[in-house]
Design a protein around this motif. Structure first.
Motif, short mmCIF file in Angstrom:
data_model
loop_
_atom_site.label_atom_id
_atom_site.label_comp_id
_atom_site.label_asym_id
_atom_site.label_seq_id
_atom_site.Cartn_x
_atom_site.Cartn_y
_atom_site.Cartn_z
N LEU A 18 1.07 -1.14 0.37
CA LEU A 18 -0.27 0.59 0.01
C LEU A 18 0.79 1.05 -0.26
O LEU A 18 1.88 1.22 0.81
CB LEU A 18 -0.81 -0.37 1.16
CG LEU A 18 -2.19 -0.84 1.46
CD1 LEU A 18 -2.27 -1.00 2.86
CD2 LEU A 18 -2.58 -0.88 0.52
N ILE A 28 -11.05 0.38 3.93
CA ILE A 28 -10.49 -0.88 3.81
C ILE A 28 -9.37 -1.39 5.79
O ILE A 28 -9.40 -0.26 6.29
CB ILE A 28 -8.92 -0.68 2.81
CG1 ILE A 28 -9.60 0.33 1.64
CG2 ILE A 28 -8.00 -2.01 3.10
CD1 ILE A 28 -8.66 0.81 0.46
N GLY A 97 -0.85 -3.77 -10.61
CA GLY A 97 -1.37 -2.09 -9.98
C GLY A 97 -2.21 -0.87 -10.36
O GLY A 97 -2.44 -1.07 -11.54
N GLN A 98 -3.29 -0.50 -9.81
CA GLN A 98 -3.78 0.62 -10.81
C GLN A 98 -2.06 1.45 -10.62
O GLN A 98 -1.12 1.29 -10.16
CB GLN A 98 -4.47 1.26 -9.14
CG GLN A 98 -5.39 0.89 -8.20
CD GLN A 98 -5.71 0.89 -6.97
OE1 GLN A 98 -4.32 1.60 -6.43
NE2 GLN A 98 -6.34 -0.12 -6.42
N CYS A 317 -1.58 -0.92 -4.45
CA CYS A 317 -2.45 -0.22 -4.55
C CYS A 317 -2.86 1.44 -3.54
O CYS A 317 -2.06 0.97 -2.79
CB CYS A 317 -3.64 -0.80 -3.00
SG CYS A 317 -4.17 -1.97 -3.99
N PRO A 319 -4.48 3.60 -0.88
CA PRO A 319 -4.94 3.22 -0.33
C PRO A 319 -6.66 4.27 0.08
O PRO A 319 -7.43 3.71 1.06
CB PRO A 319 -4.37 2.31 1.07
CG PRO A 319 -3.50 3.84 1.23
CD PRO A 319 -3.23 4.09 -0.37
N THR A 327 -9.13 -1.30 -5.88
CA THR A 327 -8.45 -1.66 -5.37
C THR A 327 -9.06 -3.52 -4.89
O THR A 327 -8.49 -3.91 -4.59
CB THR A 327 -8.65 -1.44 -3.54
OG1 THR A 327 -7.50 -0.23 -4.05
CG2 THR A 327 -7.51 -2.13 -2.51
N SER A 330 -8.42 -5.47 -7.62
CA SER A 330 -6.76 -6.10 -7.05
C SER A 330 -7.57 -7.89 -6.41
O SER A 330 -6.02 -8.32 -6.18
CB SER A 330 -5.57 -5.57 -6.51
OG SER A 330 -5.71 -4.15 -6.51
#
Ligand SMILES: Nc1ncnc2c1ncn2[C@@H]1O[C@H](COP(=O)(O)OP(=O)(O)OP(=O)(O)O)[C@@H](O)[C@H]1O
Length: 350
Positions: A18, A28, A97-98, A317, A319, A327, A330
């Motif tokens: 993260l 989260i 990931g993003q 990610c 957060p 997220t 993922s």
């Protein structure tokens, strides 16, 4: 704790990183002890009071890293893979990931700040330290660096030459025309890596002023002598793939340009990442047919995902609340975890 697995069959290791955030989403929930992420999401239908609209997505990984300490990330996640490579196992470390979530920061790092260098320069250091410290092993190292942009292959060590073709060699994909440069020292390898970086495709958008618009695969090939007995010397060969995937994109979050290059790039990137997900699900379900050939990245990563390789997936990610959808997406990494791959350290050169 760093993880070593010397069994002939091992599964893909999945780690979640993260990136630091001033305002992490309250939806989260991280459970460090069990390496579990719970995310509250809105149910799409149903009646009753607002609370009953909530659902919880759960995904399990092998570890969760929230620290920005690159050394710790290397020790915990990457070093065991480089150790395995040096022992003669094919290994892959892959960042997914993003957009802007820290994939390139994880793999390459911030090269202007020594302490912030990422997995690639640290791996190079470890490989050449071994070569120098064990001259009796006669270690020979080659490297290649390629980019997959808009489903076309480019050789970053040959000034972005596109004269490359995927062929099959011993039932595995190989790239004809890709330069494999012999490197003798850490300085040479770093210099070639920087040379390749100059030709990589970057773009500029709201979330990241230096956004990778392609997937890149940096590979080290090692050959070393292994003395089996007084009269018998084996030559072990192994590959280490260091993969920086392009980011999962929601176009409206990264750009107001809805018709231009960024849109076309985002479509191709998202399509290839969704093929990666489909490949992972097919492997997870043990389906006879695995659609590796749907995209260049899954074709080239065939061995890493379902062959003879020890593979580590790092899922990056953001957060924040704004990225909650991404997220949740993922969670595809969770089914990677149980995928078993065959690993064999003795791949002797004839
Ligand atoms: N863990 C972290 N600690 C400190 N800074 C970070 C971290 N992760 C990312 N950053 C910073 O955030 C910015 C975006 O990160 P990076 O380029 O690595 O994202 P990315 O996932 O590779 O994005 P893209 O998919 O757009 O290429 C960079 O300036 C990077 O230095």
């Amino acid at each position: 704790m760093p993880y070593h697995d010397d069994t002939p069959q091992c599964r893909i290791r999945v780690h979640l990183r993260l990136r630091p955030s001033a305002k992490p989403s309250t939806a989260i929930h991280i459970q460090d002890e069990t390496a579990t992420v719970l995310i509250d999401v809105q149910k799409s239908s149903g009646g009753g009071p607002p609370k009953s609209y909530m659902d919880q997505i759960v995904f399990n990984v092998d570890s969760i890293v929230q620290s920005t300490d690159q050394q710790q990330v290397y020790e915990q996640i990457a070093k065991p893979s480089v150790d395995d490579f040096l022992k003669g196992y094919n290994s892959t470390i892959m960042a997914y990931g993003q957009v802007g979530a820290g994939k390139t920061f994880t793999m390459t790092g911030d090269m202007k700040v020594y302490g912030n260098r990422g997995i690639i320069p640290r791996s190079i250091h470890q490989i050449f330290e071994e070569k120098e410290n064990k001259p009796e092993a006669g270690i020979v190292v080659h490297m290649s660096y390629m980019e997959i942009y808009q489903e076309a292959l480019y050789d970053l060590l040959q000034q972005r030459s596109d004269n490359l073709m995927i062929i099959e060699e011993n039932h595995l994909p190989a790239v004809r025309g890709l330069a494999k440069i012999r490197v003798e020292t850490e300085a040479q390898a770093v210099q070639w890596f920087f040379e390749g970086e100059k030709f990589r495709t970057y773009g500029h958008h709201i979330l990241n002023p230096l956004s990778s618009r392609s997937h890149t695969i940096l590979t080290f090939y090692m050959e070393r002598r292994v003395q089996r007995c007084r009269a018998l010397t084996d030559f072990t060969v192994a590959k280490l793939n260091l993969v920086d995937l392009a980011g999962v994109e929601r176009l409206k979050k990264v750009s107001t340009d809805t018709g231009g290059l960024m849109r076309r790039e985002a479509c191709v990137i998202n399509k290839s990442l969704s093929f990666l997900e489909q490949t992972v699900y097919a492997l997870r379900l043990g389906q006879g047919y695995v659609p590796f050939r749907q995209s260049k990245v899954t074709t080239l990563l065939k061995e890493s995902l379902g062959g003879n390789c020890k593979t580590v997936l790092i899922v990056n990610c953001w957060p924040e609340e704004y990225f909650l959808d991404e997220t949740v997406n993922s969670k595809f990494s969770s089914p990677c975890k149980p995928i078993c791959i065959f690993t064999n350290s003795i791949q002797s050169r004839p």
